[in-house]
Design an enzyme around this catalytic site. Structure first.
Site, PDB file in Angstrom:
ATOM      1  N   LEU A   1      27.200  48.041  44.145  1.00 43.11           N
ATOM      2  CA  LEU A   1      27.807  47.238  43.371  1.00 43.11           C
ATOM      3  C   LEU A   1      26.913  45.758  43.453  1.00 43.11           C
ATOM      4  O   LEU A   1      26.990  46.066  43.943  1.00 43.11           O
ATOM      5  CB  LEU A   1      29.432  47.349  44.017  1.00 43.11           C
ATOM      6  CG  LEU A   1      30.894  48.678  44.474  1.00 43.11           C
ATOM      7  CD1 LEU A   1      31.902  48.516  44.727  1.00 43.11           C
ATOM      8  CD2 LEU A   1      30.399  49.304  42.258  1.00 43.11           C
ATOM      9  N   SER A   2      27.708  44.952  43.229  1.00 38.22           N
ATOM     10  CA  SER A   2      27.374  43.950  42.791  1.00 38.22           C
ATOM     11  C   SER A   2      27.476  43.020  44.180  1.00 38.22           C
ATOM     12  O   SER A   2      26.642  42.399  45.004  1.00 38.22           O
ATOM     13  CB  SER A   2      27.759  43.092  42.098  1.00 38.22           C
ATOM     14  OG  SER A   2      29.599  43.111  42.101  1.00 38.22           O
ATOM     15  N   GLU A   3      28.685  43.517  45.140  1.00 35.21           N
ATOM     16  CA  GLU A   3      28.788  42.831  46.516  1.00 35.21           C
ATOM     17  C   GLU A   3      29.681  44.027  47.335  1.00 35.21           C
ATOM     18  O   GLU A   3      30.187  45.068  46.470  1.00 35.21           O
ATOM     19  CB  GLU A   3      29.507  41.848  46.519  1.00 35.21           C
ATOM     20  CG  GLU A   3      28.124  40.598  46.646  1.00 35.21           C
ATOM     21  CD  GLU A   3      27.903  40.428  45.238  1.00 35.21           C
ATOM     22  OE1 GLU A   3      27.122  39.271  44.880  1.00 35.21           O
ATOM     23  OE2 GLU A   3      28.259  40.340  44.372  1.00 35.21           O
ATOM     24  N   THR A   4      28.704  44.186  48.668  1.00 38.10           N
ATOM     25  CA  THR A   4      29.711  45.481  49.428  1.00 38.10           C
ATOM     26  C   THR A   4      30.357  44.429  50.523  1.00 38.10           C
ATOM     27  O   THR A   4      29.268  43.937  50.700  1.00 38.10           O
ATOM     28  CB  THR A   4      28.825  45.981  50.570  1.00 38.10           C
ATOM     29  OG1 THR A   4      28.109  47.241  48.854  1.00 38.10           O
ATOM     30  CG2 THR A   4      29.422  47.287  51.251  1.00 38.10           C
TER      31      THR A   4
ATOM     32  N   HIS B   1      34.860  37.158  44.595  1.00 44.59           N
ATOM     33  CA  HIS B   1      35.639  38.045  44.484  1.00 44.59           C
ATOM     34  C   HIS B   1      35.197  39.662  45.588  1.00 44.59           C
ATOM     35  O   HIS B   1      36.401  40.321  45.706  1.00 44.59           O
ATOM     36  CB  HIS B   1      35.403  39.387  43.102  1.00 44.59           C
ATOM     37  CG  HIS B   1      34.296  40.127  43.731  1.00 44.59           C
ATOM     38  ND1 HIS B   1      32.286  39.400  43.542  1.00 44.59           N
ATOM     39  CD2 HIS B   1      33.991  41.725  43.282  1.00 44.59           C
ATOM     40  CE1 HIS B   1      32.031  40.655  43.767  1.00 44.59           C
ATOM     41  NE2 HIS B   1      32.522  42.097  43.589  1.00 44.59           N
TER      42      HIS B   1
END
Length: 287
Positions: free
Chosen positions: A44-47, A81
């Site tokens: 995902l874009s960030e973890t 986010h």
């Protein structure tokens, strides 16, 4: 090792909208390469990794945690986010008893609290500096082609380049942009840019009354387009507040998933970013 993991859609009250982040709960720090391997696996874009600081605390009673964010390729210094998603896990899933939780991060202390159905995050404000329209013209052309540009700004703190489309552009101009990530990487050779924001004035007279729109592209972090980006709004908020003469604004990020952010510039020079979040997956990561 078994690690509790959640997928949370941030800046939305609907599943499969907003920006998904993975959130992992850790009792202690891991090796740095393990963070990166997990983030690449989650893809995902960030973890986000919430790490307990005090062995006497748990995720339901602790008021202070370490928080780190990783894209599939890099650790990132600030992520809105995934911070919202992390707070949602603590407040909604772990039933954290504290009115405010503090995250210790690469961007300093970040305070988060519940406010009605939203979570409010206390973030730094990163105002950009206006540039000449011809500066970074190769990146601008790769981003928006021959569409009319009103202003180009750079935030030196975040290395985000902000391109404002002309006010006579329709919102469809913004939503139809398809910049090639490989071209963006190729034309930026100086390292001054690590993110690209394209923005335009909103339509506050129409319901729900968005003050401005944006999209965010981060191929420098392995993310062709980030669906909804809190860190980008630390740049956008200062810019649009000055242009619109407003301290409270409602923003919409026009990715295919889309997301809504409530913004308020504070008297102490920081920024409140508020949004909702929905948990769509809960499980155990075995490493």
């Amino acid at each position: 090792m078994e690690i509790p993991v959640f997928t949370v859609d941030a800046f939305t009250n609907l599943p499969f909208k907003g920006n998904p982040a993975a959130v992992c709960l850790l009792l202690h720090e891991l090796q740095d390469d393990m963070y990166q391997k997990i983030a690449a696996e989650m893809n995902l874009s960030e973890t986000a990794f919430i790490i307990r600081l005090n062995s006497k605390d748990d995720f339901s009673s602790g008021a202070r945690f370490c928080l780190r964010w990783f894209s599939p390729t890099n650790e990132v210094p600030l992520c809105g986010h995934a911070t919202l998603a992390s707070a949602a896990v603590l407040f909604y899933k772990k039933k954290n008893v504290n009115p405010t939780v503090v995250f210790e991060t690469l961007s300093g202390e970040l305070y988060v609290r519940q406010q009605g159905e939203s979570i409010v995050m206390d973030f730094p404000l990163n105002k950009p500096t206006s540039l000449g329209l011809n500066e970074f013209k190769d990146i601008v052309n790769a981003a928006v082609g021959d569409q009319p540009v009103q202003e180009v700004c750079l935030c030196g703190t975040t290395k985000k380049l902000m391109v404002r489309l002309a006010d006579n552009c329709d919102r469809s101009v913004l939503t139809s942009l398809q910049p090639d990530p490989a071209v963006l990487l190729r034309v930026d050779t100086g390292g001054r840019v690590r993110g690209l924001i394209v923005t335009m004035i909103g339509a506050p007279g129409c319901q729900p009354g968005y003050d401005f729109y944006s999209r965010n592209f981060s191929p420098w972090f392995g993310i062709p387009e980030d669906p909804v980006t809190g860190s980008a709004h630390t740049v956008l908020a200062g810019y649009w507040s000055e242009k619109l003469g407003k301290k409270k604004m409602l923003a919409y990020q026009c990715s295919s998933r889309g997301g809504e952010l409530e913004l308020e510039l504070r008297d102490d020079g920081r920024l409140n970013i508020a949004g909702q979040a929905v948990t769509v997956l809960q499980g155990i990561l075995t490493v």
